[in-house]
Design a protein around this motif. Structure first.
Motif, PDB file in Angstrom:
ATOM      1  N   TRP A 286      38.928  35.458  55.329  1.00 20.60           N
ATOM      2  CA  TRP A 286      38.516  35.256  53.923  1.00 20.60           C
ATOM      3  C   TRP A 286      39.159  36.147  52.870  1.00 20.60           C
ATOM      4  CZ3 TRP A 286      35.999  31.454  51.993  1.00 20.60           C
ATOM      5  CH2 TRP A 286      35.288  30.500  52.859  1.00 20.60           C
ATOM      6  N   PRO A 287      39.406  37.605  53.395  1.00 20.30           N
ATOM      7  CA  PRO A 287      40.301  38.103  52.503  1.00 20.30           C
ATOM      8  C   PRO A 287      41.983  37.627  52.139  1.00 20.30           C
ATOM      9  CG  PRO A 287      39.169  39.664  53.973  1.00 20.30           C
ATOM     10  CD  PRO A 287      38.990  38.315  54.303  1.00 20.30           C
ATOM     11  N   THR A 288      42.370  37.189  53.433  1.00 19.20           N
ATOM     12  CA  THR A 288      43.649  36.627  53.286  1.00 19.20           C
ATOM     13  C   THR A 288      43.757  35.302  52.570  1.00 19.20           C
ATOM     14  OG1 THR A 288      44.131  37.410  55.739  1.00 19.20           O
ATOM     15  CG2 THR A 288      45.809  36.103  54.637  1.00 19.20           C
ATOM     16  N   TYR A 289      42.818  34.444  52.789  1.00 23.20           N
ATOM     17  CA  TYR A 289      42.620  33.311  51.819  1.00 23.20           C
ATOM     18  C   TYR A 289      42.486  33.635  50.532  1.00 23.20           C
ATOM     19  CZ  TYR A 289      40.515  28.977  50.117  1.00 23.20           C
ATOM     20  OH  TYR A 289      40.186  28.014  49.328  1.00 23.20           O
ATOM     21  N   ILE A 290      41.430  34.354  49.937  1.00 22.10           N
ATOM     22  CA  ILE A 290      41.233  34.732  48.703  1.00 22.10           C
ATOM     23  C   ILE A 290      42.380  35.397  48.227  1.00 22.10           C
ATOM     24  CG2 ILE A 290      39.890  36.296  47.127  1.00 22.10           C
ATOM     25  CD1 ILE A 290      37.401  35.657  48.830  1.00 22.10           C
ATOM     26  N   LEU A 291      43.188  36.379  48.759  1.00 19.41           N
ATOM     27  CA  LEU A 291      44.262  36.890  48.101  1.00 19.41           C
ATOM     28  C   LEU A 291      45.572  35.805  47.908  1.00 19.41           C
ATOM     29  CD1 LEU A 291      44.355  40.264  50.172  1.00 19.41           C
ATOM     30  CD2 LEU A 291      44.188  40.045  47.556  1.00 19.41           C
ATOM     31  N   THR A 292      45.604  35.099  48.985  1.00 22.56           N
ATOM     32  CA  THR A 292      46.451  33.920  48.724  1.00 22.56           C
ATOM     33  C   THR A 292      46.430  33.086  47.504  1.00 22.56           C
ATOM     34  OG1 THR A 292      47.019  33.836  51.339  1.00 22.56           O
ATOM     35  CG2 THR A 292      47.923  32.052  49.959  1.00 22.56           C
ATOM     36  N   ALA A 293      45.265  32.610  47.315  1.00 20.58           N
ATOM     37  CA  ALA A 293      45.006  31.924  46.391  1.00 20.58           C
ATOM     38  C   ALA A 293      44.970  32.358  44.925  1.00 20.58           C
ATOM     39  CB  ALA A 293      43.519  31.324  46.604  1.00 20.58           C
ATOM     40  N   SER A 294      44.473  33.485  44.871  1.00 13.45           N
ATOM     41  CA  SER A 294      44.463  34.499  43.454  1.00 13.45           C
ATOM     42  C   SER A 294      45.868  34.970  43.285  1.00 13.45           C
ATOM     43  CB  SER A 294      43.668  35.913  43.958  1.00 13.45           C
ATOM     44  OG  SER A 294      43.938  36.497  44.679  1.00 13.45           O
ATOM     45  N   TYR A 295      46.788  35.067  44.278  1.00 11.65           N
ATOM     46  CA  TYR A 295      48.227  35.401  43.845  1.00 11.65           C
ATOM     47  C   TYR A 295      48.804  34.057  43.471  1.00 11.65           C
ATOM     48  CZ  TYR A 295      49.012  40.076  45.048  1.00 11.65           C
ATOM     49  OH  TYR A 295      48.912  41.430  44.870  1.00 11.65           O
TER      50      TYR A 295
ATOM     51  N   GLN B  47      49.824  41.936  32.228  1.00  7.36           N
ATOM     52  CA  GLN B  47      49.346  41.417  33.422  1.00  7.36           C
ATOM     53  C   GLN B  47      49.789  42.071  34.462  1.00  7.36           C
ATOM     54  OE1 GLN B  47      48.601  37.054  33.664  1.00  7.36           O
ATOM     55  NE2 GLN B  47      49.819  37.230  35.360  1.00  7.36           N
ATOM     56  N   ARG B  48      51.025  42.164  34.652  1.00  7.02           N
ATOM     57  CA  ARG B  48      51.674  42.705  35.740  1.00  7.02           C
ATOM     58  C   ARG B  48      51.294  44.181  36.204  1.00  7.02           C
ATOM     59  NH1 ARG B  48      58.092  40.100  35.785  1.00  7.02           N
ATOM     60  NH2 ARG B  48      57.220  38.056  36.367  1.00  7.02           N
ATOM     61  N   ILE B  49      51.100  44.990  35.207  1.00  5.52           N
ATOM     62  CA  ILE B  49      50.569  46.300  35.323  1.00  5.52           C
ATOM     63  C   ILE B  49      49.259  46.115  36.011  1.00  5.52           C
ATOM     64  CG2 ILE B  49      50.088  48.416  33.871  1.00  5.52           C
ATOM     65  CD1 ILE B  49      52.291  47.923  31.883  1.00  5.52           C
ATOM     66  N   SER B  50      48.469  45.635  35.402  1.00  2.00           N
ATOM     67  CA  SER B  50      46.900  45.308  35.750  1.00  2.00           C
ATOM     68  C   SER B  50      46.987  44.889  37.212  1.00  2.00           C
ATOM     69  CB  SER B  50      46.201  44.258  34.737  1.00  2.00           C
ATOM     70  OG  SER B  50      46.676  43.247  34.882  1.00  2.00           O
ATOM     71  N   VAL B  51      47.695  44.051  37.590  1.00  2.00           N
ATOM     72  CA  VAL B  51      47.567  43.730  38.831  1.00  2.00           C
ATOM     73  C   VAL B  51      48.091  44.919  39.895  1.00  2.00           C
ATOM     74  CG1 VAL B  51      48.829  42.129  40.703  1.00  2.00           C
ATOM     75  CG2 VAL B  51      48.148  41.209  38.533  1.00  2.00           C
ATOM     76  N   THR B  52      49.109  45.676  39.880  1.00  6.09           N
ATOM     77  CA  THR B  52      49.314  46.803  40.659  1.00  6.09           C
ATOM     78  C   THR B  52      48.222  47.962  40.535  1.00  6.09           C
ATOM     79  OG1 THR B  52      50.736  47.752  38.867  1.00  6.09           O
ATOM     80  CG2 THR B  52      51.766  46.502  40.564  1.00  6.09           C
ATOM     81  N   VAL B  53      47.695  48.126  39.324  1.00  4.37           N
ATOM     82  CA  VAL B  53      46.548  49.023  39.275  1.00  4.37           C
ATOM     83  C   VAL B  53      45.417  48.686  40.292  1.00  4.37           C
ATOM     84  CG1 VAL B  53      44.667  49.886  37.554  1.00  4.37           C
ATOM     85  CG2 VAL B  53      47.204  49.767  36.890  1.00  4.37           C
TER      86      VAL B  53
ATOM     87  N   VAL C  16      38.387  44.652  49.589  1.00  4.36           N
ATOM     88  CA  VAL C  16      38.228  45.093  48.349  1.00  4.36           C
ATOM     89  C   VAL C  16      39.413  44.587  47.367  1.00  4.36           C
ATOM     90  CG1 VAL C  16      38.081  47.430  47.017  1.00  4.36           C
ATOM     91  CG2 VAL C  16      37.087  47.258  49.238  1.00  4.36           C
ATOM     92  N   TRP C  17      40.666  44.597  48.057  1.00  2.00           N
ATOM     93  CA  TRP C  17      41.743  44.101  47.491  1.00  2.00           C
ATOM     94  C   TRP C  17      41.253  42.645  46.652  1.00  2.00           C
ATOM     95  CZ3 TRP C  17      47.100  43.421  50.114  1.00  2.00           C
ATOM     96  CH2 TRP C  17      48.066  42.972  49.202  1.00  2.00           C
ATOM     97  N   ALA C  18      41.003  41.951  47.662  1.00  6.05           N
ATOM     98  CA  ALA C  18      40.791  40.482  47.364  1.00  6.05           C
ATOM     99  C   ALA C  18      39.664  40.176  46.401  1.00  6.05           C
ATOM    100  CB  ALA C  18      40.240  39.710  48.752  1.00  6.05           C
ATOM    101  N   VAL C  19      38.721  40.828  46.318  1.00  6.25           N
ATOM    102  CA  VAL C  19      37.482  40.820  45.164  1.00  6.25           C
ATOM    103  C   VAL C  19      38.319  41.223  44.002  1.00  6.25           C
ATOM    104  CG1 VAL C  19      35.453  41.762  44.593  1.00  6.25           C
ATOM    105  CG2 VAL C  19      35.510  40.850  46.964  1.00  6.25           C
ATOM    106  N   PHE C  20      38.700  42.614  43.895  1.00  8.23           N
ATOM    107  CA  PHE C  20      39.154  43.004  42.532  1.00  8.23           C
ATOM    108  C   PHE C  20      40.520  42.149  42.172  1.00  8.23           C
ATOM    109  CE2 PHE C  20      38.179  47.902  43.552  1.00  8.23           C
ATOM    110  CZ  PHE C  20      36.876  47.467  43.431  1.00  8.23           C
TER     111      PHE C  20
END
Length: 402
Positions: A101-110, A132-138, A156-160
């Motif tokens: 789930w984290p890997t799937y959500i992160l892949t889709a959100s990226y 936007q780019r700054i906010s992603v790394t934050v 946590v990373w996936a949800v955020f």
């Protein structure tokens, strides 16, 4: 002046993003160890490859299609982001032990992040793209900060990340302009057919290009160890990332500007020459900086495990030079050139990765040898591509382009 201003806006945000990313890497290494950095780099590499596989070059169409096709193009990219990502992660988990789930959500959100970036590029909202780019790394740093164990980092990373990208999409895409027919399978099929040449050629090329960029970290992790992959990831973040920042900043500006020129049957050769000179000058400065400054910083301010990465940074200097001096110029082939040629040059780079990080370790397993061969072969290849790009520009001039 427009080139410098626009590229500086994107580049400045990317510098800030990479500084935050660098601090995040530092924090991970001191909190969990260098092996955790290697595992983080592995996850990020898989996600980034997956995002490109999911979109398959359709995001480039967001800057090129007519206004009446834009909503259809966005819907198509959304469907790809979620549907293809699921299949990709299912296949990846057959080889790598990753949480689904984290890997799937992160892949889709990226994937959705790339969609958002290209919408902003279409409208030349460079300041918003920078933010936007700054906010992603934050968000990544906050996720690391909130994760008391490294196993919780990716959840946590996936949800955020998904929450953040949903906000950007909601704010800068006019969803009121969407019509029910934009979602019809017949509409989507017609869109695919009309842009099949792009999707089949440019899409394949972009996936292969991203795979060539991310696979070395994944393969080093496999052949050598997460620790060695950690060294490579550190050099990528602190040495290669500034190069990619500057190159991508110039590439984003030229892609947005020259895509508009393409729609107007126009190409500014004078601007191309300015871009070429700027990139070459930056490349020389960066290579000198990596050779002298990076060792000085690591030896005086960082731990021994970071000092071990100095050798990696110097072996990658030919690669670093061409990644900034020549790679951003390939946008000429992407927009004005042959889709088949653009696909071919990316296949050649993937072949170099296969030779140096799959075949060579099977014959003689040596990290330094593989990395030096990878760096030198890539430099030679991009020099040849640079010569062909200049021929393409001269051909455009002969055809009457300004």
């Amino acid at each position: 002046m427009s080139l410098i201003k626009s590229a500086s806006t994107i580049g400045g945000s990317s510098v800030i993003s990479q500084l935050i990313g660098a601090f995040t890497i530092l924090f991970i290494s001191y909190r969990y160890g260098m092996s955790a950095v290697g595992n983080y780099a592995l996850m990020l590499g898989i996600i980034m490859i997956g995002a490109q596989v999911a979109l398959y070059g359709s995001h480039f169409l967001l800057t090129k299609v007519r206004d009446d096709e834009l909503q259809i193009a966005i819907v198509f990219s959304f469907i790809q982001s979620w549907a293809v990502s699921a299949l990709y992660i299912y296949l990846v988990r057959l080889s790598f032990d990753l949480p689904f789930w984290p890997t799937y959500i992160l892949t889709a959100s990226y994937s959705l992040m790339i969609v958002s970036e290209n919408v902003l590029l279409r409208y030349k909202l460079f300041n918003k793209l920078a933010l936007q780019r700054i906010s992603v790394t934050v968000v990544v740093f906050i996720a690391v900060l909130c994760s008391w164990k490294d196993i919780y980092l990716y959840d946590v990373w996936a949800v955020f990340h998904l929450s953040l990208i949903s906000y950007w999409l909601y704010k800068y895409i006019d969803f009121k302009g969407f019509k029910a027919r934009d979602f019809y399978p017949t509409t989507q099929c017609k869109y695919i057919v009309s842009h099949w040449q792009h999707l089949s050629r440019i899409g394949s090329a972009e996936v292969i290009a991203n795979a060539s960029l991310q696979l070395p970290t994944i393969l080093i992790n496999h052949w050598f160890s997460p620790l060695v992959a950690g060294y490579f990831a550190v050099v990528n973040r602190f040495c290669l990332s500034p190069v990619l920042i500057m190159g991508q900043s110039v590439r984003n500006y030229t892609f947005s500007k020259w895509s508009e020129d393409f729609r107007n049957k126009f190409f500014n050769i004078k601007e191309y020459r300015q871009v070429r000179a700027l990139l070459f000058g930056l490349s020389v400065v960066v290579v000198i900086g990596i050779y002298f400054v990076y060792p000085w910083i690591t030896e005086r301010f960082l731990s021994e495990q970071w000092v071990q990465s100095i050798a990696t940074s110097r072996m990658m200097l030919p690669y670093v030079f061409v990644m900034l001096a020549f790679v951003p110029l390939t946008v000429v082939e992407l927009i004005f050139g042959s889709p088949n040629y653009f696909l071919r040059i990316q296949c050649e780079q993937l072949l170099i990765v296969v030779i140096t990080f799959i075949i060579l370790p099977l014959i003689y397993k040596d990290y330094a040898l593989s990395l030096i061969m990878f760096s030198v072969l890539t430099a030679i290849r991009y020099l040849m591509i640079y010569i062909n790009i200049n021929k393409r520009v001269l051909k455009l001039k002969e055809q009457g382009f300004k």
